[in-house]
Design a protein around this motif. Structure first.
Motif, mmCIF file in Angstrom:
data_model
loop_
_atom_site.group_PDB
_atom_site.id
_atom_site.type_symbol
_atom_site.label_atom_id
_atom_site.label_comp_id
_atom_site.label_asym_id
_atom_site.label_seq_id
_atom_site.Cartn_x
_atom_site.Cartn_y
_atom_site.Cartn_z
ATOM 1 N N LEU A 102 35.002 25.401 39.906
ATOM 2 C CA LEU A 102 35.412 25.666 41.279
ATOM 3 C C LEU A 102 35.039 27.084 41.705
ATOM 4 O O LEU A 102 34.610 27.310 42.845
ATOM 5 C CB LEU A 102 36.916 25.462 41.426
ATOM 6 N N ALA A 103 35.185 28.031 40.799
ATOM 7 C CA ALA A 103 34.847 29.420 41.116
ATOM 8 C C ALA A 103 33.362 29.564 41.414
ATOM 9 O O ALA A 103 32.973 30.251 42.378
ATOM 10 C CB ALA A 103 35.252 30.329 39.963
ATOM 11 N N ASN A 104 32.524 28.948 40.610
ATOM 12 C CA ASN A 104 31.080 29.035 40.851
ATOM 13 C C ASN A 104 30.701 28.400 42.186
ATOM 14 O O ASN A 104 29.832 28.909 42.903
ATOM 15 C CB ASN A 104 30.318 28.361 39.702
ATOM 16 N N TRP A 105 31.364 27.300 42.521
ATOM 17 C CA TRP A 105 31.104 26.656 43.810
ATOM 18 C C TRP A 105 31.490 27.605 44.948
ATOM 19 O O TRP A 105 30.745 27.753 45.925
ATOM 20 C CB TRP A 105 31.897 25.349 43.923
ATOM 21 N N CYS A 106 32.647 28.241 44.818
ATOM 22 C CA CYS A 106 33.115 29.138 45.878
ATOM 23 C C CYS A 106 32.193 30.342 46.034
ATOM 24 O O CYS A 106 31.878 30.756 47.162
ATOM 25 C CB CYS A 106 34.540 29.595 45.581
ATOM 26 N N ILE A 107 31.744 30.899 44.943
ATOM 27 C CA ILE A 107 30.826 32.034 45.016
ATOM 28 C C ILE A 107 29.531 31.621 45.716
ATOM 29 O O ILE A 107 29.024 32.332 46.590
ATOM 30 C CB ILE A 107 30.536 32.575 43.605
ATOM 31 N N GLN A 108 29.026 30.452 45.346
ATOM 32 C CA GLN A 108 27.783 29.950 45.948
ATOM 33 C C GLN A 108 27.936 29.747 47.452
ATOM 34 O O GLN A 108 27.015 30.026 48.233
ATOM 35 C CB GLN A 108 27.383 28.640 45.278
ATOM 36 N N LYS B 225 30.218 31.226 49.398
ATOM 37 C CA LYS B 225 30.857 32.398 50.009
ATOM 38 C C LYS B 225 32.250 32.045 50.553
ATOM 39 O O LYS B 225 32.634 32.416 51.664
ATOM 40 C CB LYS B 225 29.967 32.987 51.100
ATOM 41 N N VAL B 226 32.977 31.336 49.722
ATOM 42 C CA VAL B 226 34.365 30.966 50.003
ATOM 43 C C VAL B 226 35.261 31.752 49.052
ATOM 44 O O VAL B 226 34.989 31.842 47.854
ATOM 45 C CB VAL B 226 34.580 29.448 49.804
ATOM 46 N N HIS B 227 36.321 32.336 49.570
ATOM 47 C CA HIS B 227 37.266 33.055 48.726
ATOM 48 C C HIS B 227 38.150 32.053 47.994
ATOM 49 O O HIS B 227 38.820 31.220 48.621
ATOM 50 C CB HIS B 227 38.127 33.998 49.559
ATOM 51 N N MET B 228 38.162 32.137 46.674
ATOM 52 C CA MET B 228 39.025 31.270 45.867
ATOM 53 C C MET B 228 40.219 32.092 45.386
ATOM 54 O O MET B 228 40.065 33.137 44.753
ATOM 55 C CB MET B 228 38.269 30.705 44.671
ATOM 56 N N ILE B 229 41.407 31.603 45.711
ATOM 57 C CA ILE B 229 42.635 32.269 45.299
ATOM 58 C C ILE B 229 43.445 31.298 44.445
ATOM 59 O O ILE B 229 43.676 30.154 44.840
ATOM 60 C CB ILE B 229 43.482 32.707 46.508
ATOM 61 N N VAL B 230 43.873 31.763 43.280
ATOM 62 C CA VAL B 230 44.741 30.960 42.422
ATOM 63 C C VAL B 230 46.107 31.627 42.368
ATOM 64 O O VAL B 230 46.234 32.783 41.987
ATOM 65 C CB VAL B 230 44.161 30.808 41.010
ATOM 66 N N ASN B 231 47.114 30.890 42.779
ATOM 67 C CA ASN B 231 48.493 31.355 42.736
ATOM 68 C C ASN B 231 49.087 30.957 41.386
ATOM 69 O O ASN B 231 49.279 29.774 41.113
ATOM 70 C CB ASN B 231 49.285 30.737 43.885
ATOM 71 N N GLU C 266 34.960 37.125 33.737
ATOM 72 C CA GLU C 266 33.641 36.616 33.350
ATOM 73 C C GLU C 266 32.644 36.683 34.498
ATOM 74 O O GLU C 266 31.481 37.079 34.305
ATOM 75 C CB GLU C 266 33.756 35.165 32.858
ATOM 76 N N LEU C 267 33.083 36.300 35.688
ATOM 77 C CA LEU C 267 32.150 36.166 36.814
ATOM 78 C C LEU C 267 32.070 37.417 37.683
ATOM 79 O O LEU C 267 31.098 37.584 38.428
ATOM 80 C CB LEU C 267 32.555 34.957 37.671
ATOM 81 N N ASN C 268 33.092 38.249 37.662
ATOM 82 C CA ASN C 268 33.077 39.548 38.354
ATOM 83 C C ASN C 268 32.582 39.421 39.795
ATOM 84 O O ASN C 268 31.597 40.033 40.198
ATOM 85 C CB ASN C 268 32.206 40.552 37.588
ATOM 86 N N SER C 269 33.304 38.634 40.574
ATOM 87 C CA SER C 269 32.886 38.347 41.947
ATOM 88 C C SER C 269 33.916 38.852 42.957
ATOM 89 O O SER C 269 35.126 38.840 42.698
ATOM 90 C CB SER C 269 32.708 36.837 42.137
ATOM 91 N N LEU D 32 39.104 41.987 41.969
ATOM 92 C CA LEU D 32 38.063 42.948 41.602
ATOM 93 C C LEU D 32 37.283 43.407 42.834
ATOM 94 O O LEU D 32 36.330 44.179 42.714
ATOM 95 C CB LEU D 32 37.106 42.321 40.577
ATOM 96 N N ASN D 33 37.706 42.940 44.002
ATOM 97 C CA ASN D 33 37.059 43.284 45.267
ATOM 98 C C ASN D 33 37.617 44.619 45.757
ATOM 99 O O ASN D 33 38.732 44.690 46.281
ATOM 100 C CB ASN D 33 37.318 42.171 46.289
ATOM 101 N N THR D 34 36.847 45.692 45.589
ATOM 102 C CA THR D 34 37.341 47.032 45.926
ATOM 103 C C THR D 34 37.567 47.207 47.425
ATOM 104 O O THR D 34 38.485 47.930 47.837
ATOM 105 C CB THR D 34 36.369 48.105 45.420
ATOM 106 N N LYS D 35 36.761 46.572 48.253
ATOM 107 C CA LYS D 35 36.977 46.673 49.695
ATOM 108 C C LYS D 35 38.276 45.976 50.103
ATOM 109 O O LYS D 35 38.995 46.458 50.984
ATOM 110 C CB LYS D 35 35.791 46.081 50.450
ATOM 111 N N LEU D 36 38.562 44.863 49.482
ATOM 112 C CA LEU D 36 39.829 44.180 49.747
ATOM 113 C C LEU D 36 41.001 45.092 49.391
ATOM 114 O O LEU D 36 41.980 45.200 50.139
ATOM 115 C CB LEU D 36 39.906 42.867 48.959
#
Length: 440
Positions: free
Chosen positions: A217-223, A225-231, A265-268, A294-298
């Motif tokens: 799911l993470a790889n799909w979201c990165i591809q 450009k969807v933000h994936m959040i896991v609660n 692992e993915l550092n996205s 890991l998003n510094t702008k966020l």
């Protein structure tokens, strides 16, 4: 005379006229008549609010001892970093490394807000524009709608992954085929699929995602450009699926996997994690939530947006002091899981005895139960009537399925940690008696 509505904004009027959740009015009524074996044996049971009462006394005693025995540092009375005091974030990072995520966590990747709802609100405010869409697998937590929509204007899309419970067992059902279909559907409507939000372990089903699922799911979201959040708010409230009395209900999907490992692992910039102390640590009233990214702008944006949502300094300090006591944390987590398991087994044994379907939980504070065969009418009205009948005849207040946005009628969430086990036994006896002899 000017009407009340005209004194408010449009959104203010909406908030004034529409309750945040369907069960709030009954909750307030039932809270005035709680069960007590001595003084009120016919009283009510609030099994609709996601609180962990099983270990509340342990946490209360620990925090009380901290206040009595520790000297409060000067920084507690002053302004501090709006992302959270650095020493507190360091203790929280250690907890995550040791118990929740089991991977390296940099304290500078954490941001603290006053409860999970505040974390959800601030994160969505920064990541999404008004009208953008958060895709959430159904059934799912009703208050995501308000937390993400009231101020941020994010729209909720409920991804229907199944109809009958047996279609998914206890493995989370989202896959990239469903995401591809949803992405195309929203694109055709000129809507932006901005966020994929999942909860693991899930609310209300207790399902959890495997590491392989999370990575796919993470790889799909990165591809895309969807933000994936896991609660991961229930990440330490795990059911012992190897318990001899319940293990036959589960297939082996491997150990619990935190999304933090995938993030490392993915550092996205598109991957994020939420956590809070309200469930695993029985302190919903202290309002302590967290974003890990890991998003510094966020994080820079969060720093500026979070000032009205900061965790009080005394709460930060108390929790940090608690976390420093590693022996206490180790014992507490083990105790919490043991009590959780005992209450869970009590509930499902009762449902098994009368062949009521439910999803075998792998974690969380809930049993997602299918009472559809007791409906007098297969509709929203029929579902609401059953919910009210259960409450009126047993004093048990469940959370009805309506707010969870699942298509099938007659499903309910039961919070099996809301009362101590002896009280839960009384509640289940009442419920089973009613279901065996429903009133006309």
């Amino acid at each position: 005379m000017e009407s009340y509505n005209t004194t408010l904004s449009k959104r203010g009027t909406d908030l004034a006229e529409n309750p945040a959740r369907i069960d709030m009015e009954l909750f307030m009524e039932a809270a005035q008549n709680l069960y007590c074996p001595d003084s009120n044996p016919s009283g009510t049971f609030l099994l609709n609010v996601a609180e962990n009462s099983l270990t509340a006394s342990i946490i209360k005693d620990k925090l009380t001892s901290i206040l009595k025995q520790k000297e409060m540092p000067d920084w507690v009375l002053k302004y501090t970093d709006s992302l959270g005091h650095p020493e507190v974030r360091a203790e929280l990072a250690n907890l995550m490394e040791q118990y929740l995520c089991k991977c390296p966590i940099d304290p500078d990747t954490l941001a603290l807000s006053a409860g999970a709802s505040a974390v959800i609100e601030v994160t969505s405010f920064i990541l999404a524009n008004p009208g953008d869409v958060a895709v959430i697998p159904a059934p799912s937590y009703p208050m995501y709608t308000k937390d993400m929509g009231t101020k941020s204007g994010v729209e909720r899309y409920d991804l229907q992954t199944h109809f009958n419970l047996e279609e998914i067992e206890s493995k989370a059902p989202v896959d990239i085929t469903l995401l591809d279909k949803t992405f195309a559907e929203l694109n055709a409507q000129n809507k932006c699929f901005k966020i994929l939000l999942i909860t693991s372990p899930d609310n209300p089903t207790g399902c959890r995602y495997t590491k392989e699922q999370l990575k796919e799911l993470a790889n799909w979201c990165i591809q895309h450009k969807v933000h994936m959040i896991v609660n991961e708010i229930y990440g330490l409230s795990l059911i012992d699926t190897q318990d001899p009395l319940i293990k036959d209900a589960y297939q082996d999907y491997g150990d619990y996997a935190s999304f933090a490992k995938i993030m490392n692992e993915l550092n996205s910039d598109y991957l994020h994690l939420w956590y809070a102390f309200s469930k695993d640590f029985s302190m919903s009233g202290l309002r302590f939530g967290m974003l890990h990214t890991l998003n510094t702008k966020l994080l820079k944006a969060y720093d500026n947006a979070n000032i009205p949502h900061m965790v009080s300094n005394i709460t930060q300090w108390m929790i940090a002091e608690m976390l420093k006591d590693s022996a206490f944390i180790e014992h507490y987590i083990k105790t919490n899981k043991a009590l959780l398991n005992a209450s869970y087994k009590l509930v499902i044994e009762a449902f098994n005895n009368i062949n009521v379907p439910y999803i075998p939980s792998r974690g969380s504070l809930f049993v997602w139960v299918d009472l559809s065969r007791f409906l007098k009418e297969d509709s929203d009205d029929g579902q609401e009537q059953l919910w009210l009948d259960i409450y009126n005849n047993t004093g048990i207040l469940l959370t009805p399925g309506a707010g969870f946005q699942h298509q099938k009628k007659g499903l309910f969430r039961m919070v099996f940690t809301a009362v101590e086990r002896d009280y839960l036994k009384v509640a289940m006896d009442r419920l089973i008696t009613y279901l065996n002899n429903p009133k006309d």
